[in-house]
Motif scaffolding. Sequence first.
Motif, short mmCIF file in Angstrom:
data_model
loop_
_atom_site.label_atom_id
_atom_site.label_comp_id
_atom_site.label_asym_id
_atom_site.label_seq_id
_atom_site.Cartn_x
_atom_site.Cartn_y
_atom_site.Cartn_z
N VAL A 136 0.76 -1.18 -0.01
CA VAL A 136 -0.10 -0.07 -0.03
C VAL A 136 0.89 1.29 -0.10
CG1 VAL A 136 -1.75 1.48 1.22
CG2 VAL A 136 -1.93 -1.27 1.22
N GLU A 137 0.40 2.10 -0.95
CA GLU A 137 1.50 3.31 -1.19
C GLU A 137 1.16 4.30 0.42
OE1 GLU A 137 3.88 6.05 -3.03
OE2 GLU A 137 3.27 4.05 -3.96
N PRO A 138 2.43 4.55 0.82
CA PRO A 138 2.13 5.44 2.10
C PRO A 138 1.43 6.65 1.93
CG PRO A 138 4.64 4.63 1.78
CD PRO A 138 3.84 4.19 0.62
N ASP A 139 0.67 6.96 3.04
CA ASP A 139 -0.10 8.19 2.86
C ASP A 139 0.52 9.20 3.85
OD1 ASP A 139 -2.16 10.33 3.06
OD2 ASP A 139 -3.78 9.03 3.16
N PRO A 140 0.74 10.36 3.48
CA PRO A 140 1.48 11.20 4.48
C PRO A 140 0.26 11.52 5.63
CG PRO A 140 1.92 11.78 2.31
CD PRO A 140 0.89 10.70 2.27
N ASP A 144 2.82 6.83 11.13
CA ASP A 144 3.74 5.63 10.88
C ASP A 144 3.17 4.32 11.25
OD1 ASP A 144 5.41 7.73 10.12
OD2 ASP A 144 6.60 7.37 11.98
N VAL A 145 2.80 4.30 12.31
CA VAL A 145 2.14 3.00 12.79
C VAL A 145 1.19 2.46 11.96
CG1 VAL A 145 1.03 1.92 14.50
CG2 VAL A 145 2.74 3.25 15.41
N GLU A 146 0.08 3.53 11.51
CA GLU A 146 -0.92 3.02 10.69
C GLU A 146 -0.44 2.64 9.28
OE1 GLU A 146 -5.18 4.59 8.75
OE2 GLU A 146 -4.19 5.51 10.23
N THR A 147 0.51 3.30 8.79
CA THR A 147 1.27 3.02 7.60
C THR A 147 1.75 1.55 7.62
OG1 THR A 147 1.62 5.28 6.80
CG2 THR A 147 2.94 3.71 5.87
N ASN A 192 0.76 -1.98 5.61
CA ASN A 192 1.79 -2.67 4.84
C ASN A 192 2.48 -3.68 5.76
OD1 ASN A 192 2.47 -1.72 2.08
ND2 ASN A 192 2.51 0.27 3.08
N TRP A 193 1.70 -4.68 6.46
CA TRP A 193 2.21 -5.39 7.55
C TRP A 193 3.16 -6.47 7.05
CZ3 TRP A 193 0.92 -10.52 7.33
CH2 TRP A 193 0.17 -10.83 6.41
N ARG A 224 10.47 2.55 2.09
CA ARG A 224 9.11 3.43 2.08
C ARG A 224 7.96 2.53 1.52
NH1 ARG A 224 6.22 6.01 -1.73
NH2 ARG A 224 7.54 5.53 -3.25
N LEU A 225 8.43 1.48 0.60
CA LEU A 225 7.43 0.67 0.08
C LEU A 225 7.52 -0.95 0.67
CD1 LEU A 225 7.64 1.37 -3.71
CD2 LEU A 225 5.90 2.12 -1.96
N PHE A 226 8.68 -1.38 1.02
CA PHE A 226 9.05 -2.59 1.55
C PHE A 226 9.61 -2.71 2.78
CE2 PHE A 226 8.88 -2.28 -3.20
CZ PHE A 226 7.90 -3.28 -3.36
N GLY A 227 9.42 -1.80 3.70
CA GLY A 227 9.97 -1.88 5.11
C GLY A 227 11.17 -2.35 5.10
#
Length: 312
Positions: free
Chosen positions: A81-85, A89-92, A96-97, A143-146
Amino acid sequence: EATANGKHVCCEKPVAVDAPGVRSFIESAAESRAKKLKVVAGTQRRHEKCYIDAISRVQKGDIGRVVAGRVYWNMGSLWNVEPDPAKSDVETQIRNWLYFTWLSGDHIVEQHVHQLDVMCWVMGGLPTIVRGVGGRQSRTDQRLFGHIFDHFGLEYEFPGDRFVFSMCRQQDGTDGKVEETFRGTEGSVRLRSGFAEISGLSPWRFEGKQPDPYTQEHIDLQRAILSDLPVNEAEQVANSTMCAIMGRMAAYTGKDLTWDQAMSSIEVLMPESVEFGSREVAPVAIPGQTTLMLPPPPSAAPAAAPASGTPG
């Protein structure tokens, strides 16, 4: 909480992401057995007819003494899931768990646990040591793949000088392979979802009816509850989860790791609070630099005082 309240449980894999979580789950497993509760896990191959029939034959000796194996889950990448500014951080990270060890344990724990569960099933016990490699080459954007790896290659050693090679990867453009093969002194067995075949002195191939194992695990749980059957997979899935965790630990650190060392790890990945807010992405592990978090060795016992009348 469910066990404390006397409830039967259907739990998904993995049941933990670190050794303290596994130890806690095993404690609950013992309590659930004492209460005669029914527990079924999301390791659905344990409820898949072709696996059950084939491994029953292996356990009866159709391939002789099992001496080695190979287990794979190789595939391309999964969703992200594309990060949403506007989100914390935790929700993002929760959205992308897959890509954060505190939520998934890495893909070896979240996904390859299925093959490692079959490994323990066929080998008839738990590994004594693991060594291996891993890293990230195709999914490098944090940012995309932790911070998880995208490939692992491991060797699990079992009592009796027996070994299982384990490989898992999530890299686009690579060949896929999701199956398990085990070699015995008189043949071999090859397994994958919907397929099972034994070759050697006692050849056999599964040709029976194949119910959906994802449905069957729920049927088995409900049947156990209604008929009071002794079904409890809690410790079994905890041990399989630990096999995956110890593989991750060995690859992250580059260290050979025994079962006892892995189980005694004091590394806790779950944060004290999961309230939405700021949370930095953990650094990517670097073998040889990332350290094992083991309990300190017991301090040396103080020297005994000299007996009266003897020199110190």
